[in-house]
Design a protein around this motif. Sequence first.
Motif, mmCIF file in Angstrom:
data_model
loop_
_atom_site.group_PDB
_atom_site.id
_atom_site.type_symbol
_atom_site.label_atom_id
_atom_site.label_comp_id
_atom_site.label_asym_id
_atom_site.label_seq_id
_atom_site.Cartn_x
_atom_site.Cartn_y
_atom_site.Cartn_z
ATOM 1 N N UNK A 1 46.152 40.262 20.409
ATOM 2 C CA UNK A 1 45.450 39.219 21.171
ATOM 3 C C UNK A 1 46.149 37.878 21.091
ATOM 4 N N UNK B 1 49.458 37.767 21.203
ATOM 5 C CA UNK B 1 50.450 37.989 22.250
ATOM 6 C C UNK B 1 49.808 37.707 23.616
ATOM 7 N N UNK B 2 48.576 38.208 23.795
ATOM 8 C CA UNK B 2 47.855 37.987 25.048
ATOM 9 C C UNK B 2 47.667 36.491 25.308
ATOM 10 N N UNK C 1 49.515 34.105 24.391
ATOM 11 C CA UNK C 1 50.790 33.521 24.830
ATOM 12 C C UNK C 1 51.091 33.934 26.267
ATOM 13 N N UNK C 2 50.751 35.190 26.599
ATOM 14 C CA UNK C 2 50.993 35.671 27.964
ATOM 15 C C UNK C 2 50.203 34.838 28.975
ATOM 16 N N UNK C 3 49.009 34.391 28.559
ATOM 17 C CA UNK C 3 48.188 33.553 29.433
ATOM 18 C C UNK C 3 48.851 32.229 29.749
ATOM 19 N N UNK C 4 49.842 31.868 28.935
ATOM 20 C CA UNK C 4 50.511 30.589 29.152
ATOM 21 C C UNK C 4 49.910 29.458 28.332
ATOM 22 N N UNK C 5 49.122 29.799 27.320
ATOM 23 C CA UNK C 5 48.536 28.752 26.484
ATOM 24 C C UNK C 5 49.612 28.063 25.665
ATOM 25 N N UNK C 6 49.477 26.757 25.463
ATOM 26 C CA UNK C 6 50.420 26.079 24.572
ATOM 27 C C UNK C 6 50.233 26.580 23.130
ATOM 28 N N UNK D 1 55.922 28.038 30.492
ATOM 29 C CA UNK D 1 54.504 28.230 30.163
ATOM 30 C C UNK D 1 53.624 28.162 31.392
ATOM 31 N N UNK E 1 53.672 31.508 33.090
ATOM 32 C CA UNK E 1 52.948 32.588 32.424
ATOM 33 C C UNK E 1 51.458 32.507 32.753
ATOM 34 N N UNK F 1 43.794 43.934 22.150
ATOM 35 C CA UNK F 1 44.391 42.841 22.913
ATOM 36 C C UNK F 1 43.383 41.792 23.381
#
Lengths: 307, 322
Positions: A203, A205-206, A208-213, B87, B90, B104
């Motif tokens: 989660x 990793x998820x 980060x995938x979302x684009x969170x800082x 970022x 993403x 996840x």
Amino acid sequence: MTRFIIVRILQAIVALIGIAVIVFFLVRVSGDPMALIASPNMSEEQYQKIKESLGLDKSWGEQFWIYIKDMARGDLGESLIREKPVTTMIGESMPNTLKLTVPSFVLSMILSFFLGVMAAIYRDSFWDQGVKFLAVLGQALPVFWVAIMAVLIFSVYLEWLPVAGMSTPAHYILPVGTMILFMLPGMMRLVRSSMLDVLDSEYIKMARIKGLPERSVIWKHALRNALITPLTIIGMLLPSLVLGAVISEQIFNWPGMGTMILQATFERDFPVVQSITMLTAILVLGINLLVDILYAYIDPQIRYQRA
Amino acid sequence: MSNIVLQVENLHTSFFTRAGEVKAIDGVSFYVREGETFGIVGESGCGKSVTGLSILRLLPEPAGQVTEGKIILEGKNLLELSKKEMRAYRGKMISMILQDPMTSLNPVYTVGDQIAESVRLHQDLPENMVEAEVVSALRLLRIPDPEMRIKEYPFQLSGGMRQRVVGAIAMSCRPRLLIADEPTTALDATIQAQYIALFEDIQAKTNVAIIFITHDFGVVSRICDRVGVMYAGKILETAPTREIFKAPKHPYTAALINSVPQLDKKDEKLFSIEGQPPSLLNLPPGCRFYPRCTVSMDICKEQEPPEVKLDDNHSVSCWRVK
């Protein structure tokens, strides 16, 4: 949740009764206080009179009954040696202990969380190695020895800090430092390993995938999960807080409850030992309950199980 | 033909370990068009997932590094973007679904919170519109009672439902490219079929380009338009799915298709490819499939076969194909 709290309070009461019984008989097994009070040139009559006035002539069973009855009314009895009500003595020493333990506790928690999280984020870095070194050092060295060495170095040789007493903020540095040394290393390591586990999870990793800082990834997604294990340990850490207070107060001549209980134990001052032990027990049980409530707040799964 | 959304050119990704440089991806090129599903198939450890993470630039740093190549998303080379610009891509332009739905989702936040987070981050919406957007993302993944679900925590949902929520997070900002890394592997067979049908539905509605990473040729046949067969860090054959099943050109592709169990053939031993994939730490010269190939020739041992284009859509790297 209310039901859970009520159940836990009832459990705490049962535990307290158990502790009361154990402490009561344990102090009495340690020896007769009359042996310390009596002087060799005392007459048999005088001896009996003192014994009677202190209530020590009665059987242990009777004494226990009186003790419980008085405690229920909020009367903790009188010191056998100092002839002062125990409540007064505690009223004098407790604020001093709190002045020492509360800042120590708060500071060690803040420090251990901050250092632990940083060590986990910058894993294997110079920073992480430093934290590890500090943790091992803190756990390997006996705290009382470190405190005495600190007094020797900072107070005696360098004369930067006062040796003992509590009149200025500078007086707090060494005792508080000693107590932090007591709690910080274990907690810091726990936060580090708990944080490492979480940072490795899918989660994160998820997130980060979302684009969170990275800031939100760490402090919002990771930390809240990483808090769960260390929080449980906070409850278990409290006894070492008490122990730390006893040691620290003794070394720095701090007029708190730690010094008081130590003296009272040597003097077989039953009411004082019993009262401080009970008070500590109430404190530990109370904070443990608080931790459990916090726990449910952090982890929804626990909240739902208890509903 | 619709537009190309993603073009990967000669991508090289390495992991720098104590033992040396591990070339996880060793010159991979492919593209995905709008509304198309491109499958990447291969055994575990062949570099499928690393390809996905390279595109998102989320390789475990500092060990993992893209050393060469271009990743072009709608005209922009992602490798040239700053960290901050990346970022912003993403979650908004590119999204990813991970394999295990049980781990996840963040266990301490509600489903609604986790979707709303993406929506707030990438879409400039007034706060009172966020919930509607979250509900619409759940609807897109055909999650029943979305208004109720948003208040629930992941542990209250089944595995299949969780994977739909992961999909809803990924699709919440209607990305141009979705990377699905073995999204059905952890699901039951029946749920798997539903989930694949869901992908087709989503694609029809949003025209998203999908990279579907899997080891299962059965799944490939059902969802992918084109497939790249990956082996030890390289794509050995790329072709439209139908063509690759009908007439695989690379011996490895043929062997992989052969190892899919067939229900209509009774009492036959399951086919398997002999041997192990090579170590990526020091690849031997020549074709990387050579040690396991049943039709190898002398040249295969010495020289790496070049990529041969059979037509616009079909290319193979094998000395047997001229």
